[in-house]
Design a protein around this motif. Structure first.
Motif, PDB file in Angstrom:
ATOM      1  N   SER A 154      -0.586  11.386 -12.929  1.00 26.28           N
ATOM      2  CA  SER A 154      -1.439  11.812 -11.814  1.00 26.28           C
ATOM      3  C   SER A 154      -2.646  12.606 -12.325  1.00 26.28           C
ATOM      4  CB  SER A 154      -0.659  12.602 -10.755  1.00 26.28           C
ATOM      5  OG  SER A 154       0.216  13.499 -11.341  1.00 26.28           O
ATOM      6  N   LEU A 155      -2.485  13.329 -13.438  1.00 29.44           N
ATOM      7  CA  LEU A 155      -3.639  14.014 -14.017  1.00 29.44           C
ATOM      8  C   LEU A 155      -4.675  12.995 -14.476  1.00 29.44           C
ATOM      9  CD1 LEU A 155      -2.229  16.964 -16.142  1.00 29.44           C
ATOM     10  CD2 LEU A 155      -3.522  17.056 -14.013  1.00 29.44           C
ATOM     11  N   ARG A 156      -4.182  11.921 -15.118  1.00 27.71           N
ATOM     12  CA  ARG A 156      -5.096  10.890 -15.598  1.00 27.71           C
ATOM     13  C   ARG A 156      -5.873  10.280 -14.444  1.00 27.71           C
ATOM     14  NH1 ARG A 156      -1.864   7.198 -19.506  1.00 27.71           N
ATOM     15  NH2 ARG A 156      -1.789   8.722 -21.182  1.00 27.71           N
ATOM     16  N   LYS A 157      -5.114  10.004 -13.373  1.00 31.08           N
ATOM     17  CA  LYS A 157      -5.750   9.419 -12.195  1.00 31.08           C
ATOM     18  C   LYS A 157      -6.839  10.345 -11.666  1.00 31.08           C
ATOM     19  CE  LYS A 157      -2.501   6.658 -10.187  1.00 31.08           C
ATOM     20  NZ  LYS A 157      -1.286   6.800  -9.390  1.00 31.08           N
ATOM     21  N   GLY A 158      -6.504  11.663 -11.623  1.00 33.23           N
ATOM     22  CA  GLY A 158      -7.470  12.648 -11.143  1.00 33.23           C
ATOM     23  C   GLY A 158      -8.746  12.607 -11.961  1.00 33.23           C
ATOM     24  N   GLU A 159      -8.609  12.425 -13.300  1.00 32.61           N
ATOM     25  CA  GLU A 159      -9.789  12.384 -14.157  1.00 32.61           C
ATOM     26  C   GLU A 159     -10.614  11.140 -13.873  1.00 32.61           C
ATOM     27  OE1 GLU A 159      -8.550  12.826 -18.211  1.00 32.61           O
ATOM     28  OE2 GLU A 159      -7.974  14.906 -17.840  1.00 32.61           O
ATOM     29  N   GLU A 160      -9.877  10.002 -13.684  1.00 35.62           N
ATOM     30  CA  GLU A 160     -10.608   8.754 -13.430  1.00 35.62           C
ATOM     31  C   GLU A 160     -11.415   8.854 -12.153  1.00 35.62           C
ATOM     32  OE1 GLU A 160      -7.694   5.694 -13.478  1.00 35.62           O
ATOM     33  OE2 GLU A 160      -7.353   5.955 -15.637  1.00 35.62           O
ATOM     34  N   ASP A 161     -10.823   9.530 -11.142  1.00 43.21           N
ATOM     35  CA  ASP A 161     -11.569   9.679  -9.894  1.00 43.21           C
ATOM     36  C   ASP A 161     -12.771  10.553 -10.171  1.00 43.21           C
ATOM     37  OD1 ASP A 161      -9.692   8.147  -8.830  1.00 43.21           O
ATOM     38  OD2 ASP A 161      -8.561   9.756  -7.852  1.00 43.21           O
ATOM     39  N   LEU A 184       0.816  -1.211   0.000  1.00 37.66           N
ATOM     40  CA  LEU A 184       0.000   0.000   0.000  1.00 37.66           C
ATOM     41  C   LEU A 184       0.852   1.266   0.000  1.00 37.66           C
ATOM     42  CD1 LEU A 184      -2.774  -1.184   2.426  1.00 37.66           C
ATOM     43  CD2 LEU A 184      -3.061  -0.536   0.028  1.00 37.66           C
ATOM     44  N   LEU A 185       2.154   1.115   0.186  1.00 39.15           N
ATOM     45  CA  LEU A 185       3.038   2.297   0.195  1.00 39.15           C
ATOM     46  C   LEU A 185       3.576   2.620  -1.190  1.00 39.15           C
ATOM     47  CD1 LEU A 185       5.108   1.826   3.454  1.00 39.15           C
ATOM     48  CD2 LEU A 185       3.298   3.470   3.019  1.00 39.15           C
ATOM     49  N   LYS A 186       3.228   1.793  -2.183  1.00 36.98           N
ATOM     50  CA  LYS A 186       3.791   1.987  -3.524  1.00 36.98           C
ATOM     51  C   LYS A 186       3.615   3.404  -4.070  1.00 36.98           C
ATOM     52  CE  LYS A 186       4.345  -2.248  -6.135  1.00 36.98           C
ATOM     53  NZ  LYS A 186       3.548  -3.225  -6.881  1.00 36.98           N
ATOM     54  N   PRO A 187       2.409   3.970  -3.994  1.00 35.75           N
ATOM     55  CA  PRO A 187       2.246   5.325  -4.545  1.00 35.75           C
ATOM     56  C   PRO A 187       3.146   6.342  -3.850  1.00 35.75           C
ATOM     57  CG  PRO A 187       0.153   4.519  -3.639  1.00 35.75           C
ATOM     58  CD  PRO A 187       1.129   3.411  -3.512  1.00 35.75           C
ATOM     59  N   ILE A 188       3.369   6.137  -2.530  1.00 34.59           N
ATOM     60  CA  ILE A 188       4.263   7.031  -1.795  1.00 34.59           C
ATOM     61  C   ILE A 188       5.671   6.918  -2.360  1.00 34.59           C
ATOM     62  CG2 ILE A 188       5.210   7.596   0.470  1.00 34.59           C
ATOM     63  CD1 ILE A 188       2.339   7.906   0.718  1.00 34.59           C
ATOM     64  N   THR A 189       6.108   5.686  -2.602  1.00 33.74           N
ATOM     65  CA  THR A 189       7.447   5.472  -3.145  1.00 33.74           C
ATOM     66  C   THR A 189       7.602   6.194  -4.477  1.00 33.74           C
ATOM     67  OG1 THR A 189       7.426   3.312  -2.110  1.00 33.74           O
ATOM     68  CG2 THR A 189       9.135   3.711  -3.747  1.00 33.74           C
ATOM     69  N   LEU A 190       6.560   6.100  -5.311  1.00 29.89           N
ATOM     70  CA  LEU A 190       6.636   6.745  -6.614  1.00 29.89           C
ATOM     71  C   LEU A 190       6.799   8.258  -6.463  1.00 29.89           C
ATOM     72  CD1 LEU A 190       6.518   6.169  -9.624  1.00 29.89           C
ATOM     73  CD2 LEU A 190       4.086   6.748  -9.539  1.00 29.89           C
ATOM     74  N   SER A 191       5.970   8.865  -5.605  1.00 34.28           N
ATOM     75  CA  SER A 191       6.099  10.317  -5.396  1.00 34.28           C
ATOM     76  C   SER A 191       7.476  10.659  -4.867  1.00 34.28           C
ATOM     77  CB  SER A 191       5.071  10.817  -4.381  1.00 34.28           C
ATOM     78  OG  SER A 191       3.808  10.338  -4.704  1.00 34.28           O
ATOM     79  N   ALA A 192       7.949   9.844  -3.905  1.00 38.46           N
ATOM     80  CA  ALA A 192       9.249  10.130  -3.298  1.00 38.46           C
ATOM     81  C   ALA A 192      10.350  10.042  -4.347  1.00 38.46           C
ATOM     82  CB  ALA A 192       9.526   9.159  -2.157  1.00 38.46           C
ATOM     83  N   VAL A 193      10.280   9.037  -5.236  1.00 38.48           N
ATOM     84  CA  VAL A 193      11.316   8.897  -6.269  1.00 38.48           C
ATOM     85  C   VAL A 193      11.329  10.136  -7.157  1.00 38.48           C
ATOM     86  CG1 VAL A 193      11.906   7.646  -8.372  1.00 38.48           C
ATOM     87  CG2 VAL A 193      11.414   6.392  -6.283  1.00 38.48           C
ATOM     88  N   VAL A 194      10.143  10.613  -7.519  1.00 40.36           N
ATOM     89  CA  VAL A 194      10.093  11.774  -8.406  1.00 40.36           C
ATOM     90  C   VAL A 194      10.646  13.013  -7.700  1.00 40.36           C
ATOM     91  CG1 VAL A 194       8.573  13.340  -9.628  1.00 40.36           C
ATOM     92  CG2 VAL A 194       8.228  10.887  -9.801  1.00 40.36           C
ATOM     93  N   ILE A 247       7.470  14.863 -16.251  1.00 38.38           N
ATOM     94  CA  ILE A 247       6.281  14.914 -17.104  1.00 38.38           C
ATOM     95  C   ILE A 247       5.456  13.628 -17.041  1.00 38.38           C
ATOM     96  CG2 ILE A 247       5.505  15.082 -19.516  1.00 38.38           C
ATOM     97  CD1 ILE A 247       7.567  17.273 -19.890  1.00 38.38           C
ATOM     98  N   PRO A 248       6.097  12.430 -17.156  1.00 39.67           N
ATOM     99  CA  PRO A 248       5.270  11.219 -17.036  1.00 39.67           C
ATOM    100  C   PRO A 248       4.514  11.171 -15.716  1.00 39.67           C
ATOM    101  CG  PRO A 248       7.485  10.665 -17.735  1.00 39.67           C
ATOM    102  CD  PRO A 248       7.501  12.108 -17.385  1.00 39.67           C
ATOM    103  N   TYR A 249       5.160  11.646 -14.652  1.00 40.19           N
ATOM    104  CA  TYR A 249       4.510  11.626 -13.348  1.00 40.19           C
ATOM    105  C   TYR A 249       3.288  12.537 -13.344  1.00 40.19           C
ATOM    106  CZ  TYR A 249       3.917  12.301  -8.334  1.00 40.19           C
ATOM    107  OH  TYR A 249       3.409  12.365  -7.079  1.00 40.19           O
ATOM    108  N   ILE A 250       3.455  13.761 -13.870  1.00 38.20           N
ATOM    109  CA  ILE A 250       2.326  14.696 -13.893  1.00 38.20           C
ATOM    110  C   ILE A 250       1.202  14.145 -14.752  1.00 38.20           C
ATOM    111  CG2 ILE A 250       1.607  16.993 -14.646  1.00 38.20           C
ATOM    112  CD1 ILE A 250       4.347  18.009 -13.926  1.00 38.20           C
ATOM    113  N   VAL A 251       1.579  13.609 -15.919  1.00 39.33           N
ATOM    114  CA  VAL A 251       0.544  13.072 -16.815  1.00 39.33           C
ATOM    115  C   VAL A 251      -0.225  11.963 -16.119  1.00 39.33           C
ATOM    116  CG1 VAL A 251       0.205  11.742 -18.928  1.00 39.33           C
ATOM    117  CG2 VAL A 251       1.721  13.713 -18.937  1.00 39.33           C
TER     118      VAL A 251
END
Lengths: 371, 417
Positions: free
Chosen positions: A364-371, A288-298, A358-362
């Protein structure tokens, strides 16, 4: 309800910041790129009207193949290794600290503050402190003498030893081969899922590229006439340590927030099913920490790619073994007066950072739309 | 490409709001831009005091940007000049560092008339004026002189170890193993620029003053056997230096000879000021000096100077400043405090300390050549890339590779054109 008046008002409100952004961010990015395509930096480069010609990608060609630009290539290698080790160390230490603090613990607030404090310092302060600590004649090197051991002789930020050496001539081939293999594997995965069309589109070009690299003569593609060894300078270890010291508290805070956000029911359900604490940690919390890891890496990654102040404070401008492209850009531009070449280094840095952001922003934007 | 200037100007304008930079635009103000803070601050302040007593109506703004040998100050100066906001006058290393950047860009005024008015042609050495000039004029007023090719040692220690001061590098290379056998570092060295500093002393010894000058005139190729020999000799000398050199400042390298860890150190003569003022050693007995091996009778000089930028906000006050800077009184106030000597041949030597008097005598009796590391003989582009050449040499220890790289840099930077 949106009326025309509302829109006008919204537009007016946004206009000042949009105009400022357009000029001071995107306008100057554009100008930097256009300067990088010229030869500004020859002779009287600081004249009121310097003589400037368009030279296309010549500056970039020189950076990657020029004999004197060997420093740029080593700086690039330094930056990649620095980013890699810094991010991994921050994630590891951050996760460890967060997991420890997540237990019911007396004085948790105290430890949290202690670990987070280094982040409140500027890199210049951190750099100065660590510069003293890593002095070969004092600091860390004399620590063992406190317990009767001989003192260390390691040159923390100036050692000329290099490990993980490779020949730069093979870099283009290796990069292409990696890209080809990744495409090919993605194609195979798509095939397994039954997406045949996509599989063909991915796997075929991937296979072709890989074959070209394997059957071709990739050593000649670099444009370098001689073998040019590059590698990980051990002197970077000191820089990685200082940077990780500053930023792992921040990673810890990210992970701690992530751990706290995991609903208690999940843990309880696992415990009811007979999971040991270690299993709960491994199979419930970590995934469940995966998304945190991704943000932290970026976040850590773009800090690492742009690093300048820490290294400048720790080793000064001319310590090539710990130099990175950002420092080289400053020196090339403002000390060597080669504005065009400095601009092309800046442009390459921008491309690298955008490749991460840019891939990260794209996504997360996509995710925002899906929500 | 005027656009660049305009946009940079906008940037500088915004930055100057942010940092509330002191713009000396009104008349009656004189903004002096330098990197003299810290140890060197008092000398500049004394000189400004002298100026204020002569011209009480001018309001002097002492604008300093700190940071080792001016790397940050020079960057700020460039953005200001490009933005059309030049300071009234600025500190700059005399010679090609000024000529290659600002004179070539036609941003400086010729000062020949001032030299004539003030009679400086009679009191400054001809060789010095040659280094400050191009065919089109003389571009700055030197305020001090430092010597680059000085070798320091502690006389008492040398006696203890049973060695003499080497007169040539061959002598050095014979006594170095003896010192090493006693656990002494023969030559202490500091961070990277001090290696370039060492190289210029070595090269001067190998090439001689004429060869050195023809190298910078573009007449002697960097790939010629003599120049390759300078790198080979440097490589042999580096065998006898401390392994932690790149981590040390020049002061720490000087400390090594004072602490008895090392026998010799080659540094500019600001090291005399450091040892006599900061460390409290007696010049001549507490520490000793000699020309670096093989450079007897040659004075490799560097100088700080001030010039007159075109569009200087207050030309008259600036000219008055330059007169003060070049005057005998002004220089004899500034230099004893800075630990340098006056370029003038008529300075009052009683005001200087033991080392200063010795350096002034050498200044008057030696052949004068310019330093590379400190901006006299090569432009900024060459100097910046030469650091990379040194890097190539230090990591490969290949004299031919270093010579080839240096030749490429010289061609790109237009040395000797």
């Amino acid at each position: 309800m949106r009326t025309g008046k509302d829109r006008l008002l919204a537009g007016l409100m946004l206009a000042p910041s949009l105009i400022l952004l357009a000029i001071f961010v995107y306008g100057f990015i554009g100008q930097t790129i256009s300067v990088s395509l010229t030869d500004w930096g020859q002779g009287a480069s600081l004249a009121v009207r310097p003589e400037v010609h368009f030279v296309g990608l010549e500056n970039y060609r020189q950076l990657f193949t020029g004999i004197l630009d060997i420093r740029f290539r080593q700086d690039l290698v330094n930056m990649v290794f620095f980013t890699l080790f810094f991010v991994v160390l921050c994630l590891g230490v951050g996760l460890l600290l967060a997991s420890l603090l997540d237990r019911p613990l007396k004085g948790e607030g105290f430890f949290r503050t202690v670990f987070l404090f280094p982040m409140a310092l500027s890199f210049v302060v951190t750099g100065t402190i660590w510069r003293w600590m890593l002095q070969p004649r004092g600091g860390v090197n004399v620590l063992p003498t406190l317990v009767g051991l001989p003192r260390l002789e390691f040159l923390w930020t100036t050692s000329r030893d290099q490990v993980l050496q490779f020949n730069w001539q093979w870099v283009p081939g290796a990069l292409l081969l990696t890209a080809g293999l990744v495409l090919f594997l993605l194609g195979i995965r798509a095939w397994r899922r039954g997406e045949r069309r996509r599989a063909g589109l991915l796997a075929f070009p991937g296979a072709v590229v890989s074959l070209i690299v394997v059957l071709g003569n990739p050593g000649g593609w670099s444009g370098l006439p001689f073998a040019e060894p590059h590698g990980f300078n051990l002197a970077m270890i000191g820089i990685v340590l200082a940077a990780a010291w500053q930023m792992s508290g921040y990673t810890m805070a990210l992970y701690l927030a992530g751990l706290r956000a995991i609903p208690g029911e999940l843990k309880e359900a696992a415990e009811v099913d007979g999971a040991t604490p270690l299993q709960v940690y491994r199979y419930v919390q970590l995934p469940l920490l995966k998304p945190i890891t991704l943000s932290a890496v970026v976040i850590l990654g773009h800090i690492a790619l742009k690093i300048f102040d820490l290294i400048f404070a720790m080793t000064g401008p001319d310590n090539a073994v710990t130099s990175v492209p950002a420092i080289l850009m400053y020196l090339t531009t403002f000390r060597g007066n080669q504005f065009a070449k400095g601009a092309s280094i800046a442009t390459l840095l921008l491309l690298l950072v955008s490749g991460l952001i840019i891939p990260y922003i794209v996504s997360s934007l996509r995710k925002g739309e899906e929500d | 490409m005027r656009r660049h200037g305009w946009r940079l100007g906008l940037l500088v304008l915004v930055m100057s709001f942010v940092f509330a930079a002191s713009a000396a635009a009104q008349s009656g103000q004189l903004e002096i831009f330098s990197w003299w803070a810290g140890d060197e601050g008092p000398a500049l302040e004394a000189l400004i005091e002298r100026y204020e007593s002569l011209y009480p109506d001018v309001d002097v703004i002492n604008a300093t940007v700190t940071g080792g040998s001016g790397v940050n100050a020079k960057a700020v100066l460039k953005t200001r000049m490009l933005g059309g906001d030049p300071p009234a006058t600025f500190q700059v290393h005399a010679g090609q560092e000024l000529i290659g950047t600002w004179v070539l860009a036609e941003r400086m005024e010729d000062l020949t008339f001032l030299y004539e008015q003030e009679g400086w042609f009679d009191v400054l050495p001809e060789e010095l004026i040659k280094l400050l000039s191009t065919e089109d004029g003389i571009w700055s007023v030197p305020v001090n002189i430092h010597r680059s090719n000085v070798m320091y040692y502690i006389p008492e220690n040398l006696e203890k170890w049973g060695v003499d001061v080497p007169k040539t590098w061959d002598e050095f290379l014979t006594i170095a193993p003896k010192l090493q056998a006693q656990g002494i570092v023969p030559l202490s060295l500091g961070e990277n620029w001090t290696v370039i500093h060492l190289w210029e002393s070595v090269a001067l010894a190998v090439l001689g003053p004429d060869g050195w000058e023809s190298l910078w005139a573009g007449e002697l190729s960097w790939t010629s056997p003599e120049v390759v020999e300078t790198w080979e000799l440097l490589g042999r000398i580096l065998e006898y230096t401390n392994s932690d050199a790149p981590s040390l400042t020049w002061q720490q390298a000087t400390d090594m000879i004072v602490d008895g860890e090392a026998a010799f150190n080659i540094m500019g003569d600001w090291a005399s000021g450091y040892m006599s003022t900061t460390l409290g050693l007696e010049a001549g007995t507490g520490f000793g000096w000699a020309p670096s091996p093989g450079t007897e009778g040659i004075f490799m000089m560097l100088a700080d100077s001030f010039g007159l930028p075109k569009g200087s906000p207050n030309r008259e006050a600036t000219l008055a400043w330059l007169r003060t800077v070049g005057s005998r009184e002004g220089q004899d106030i500034f230099n004893p405090l800075k630990g340098s000597i006056s370029p003038r041949l008529d300075s009052d030597l009683s005001l200087y300390d033991t080392y200063g008097r010795s350096a002034a005598r050498d200044w008057q009796n030696s052949r004068i050549v310019g330093s590379l590391q400190h901006g006299v003989v090569a432009n900024e582009r060459f100097m910046n890339d030469f650091a990379t050449v040194m890097e190539i040499f230090l990591s490969s220890r290949n004299a031919v590779a270093a010579s080839n790289a240096a030749q490429a840099v010289a061609a790109q930077a237009g040395i000797g054109f």
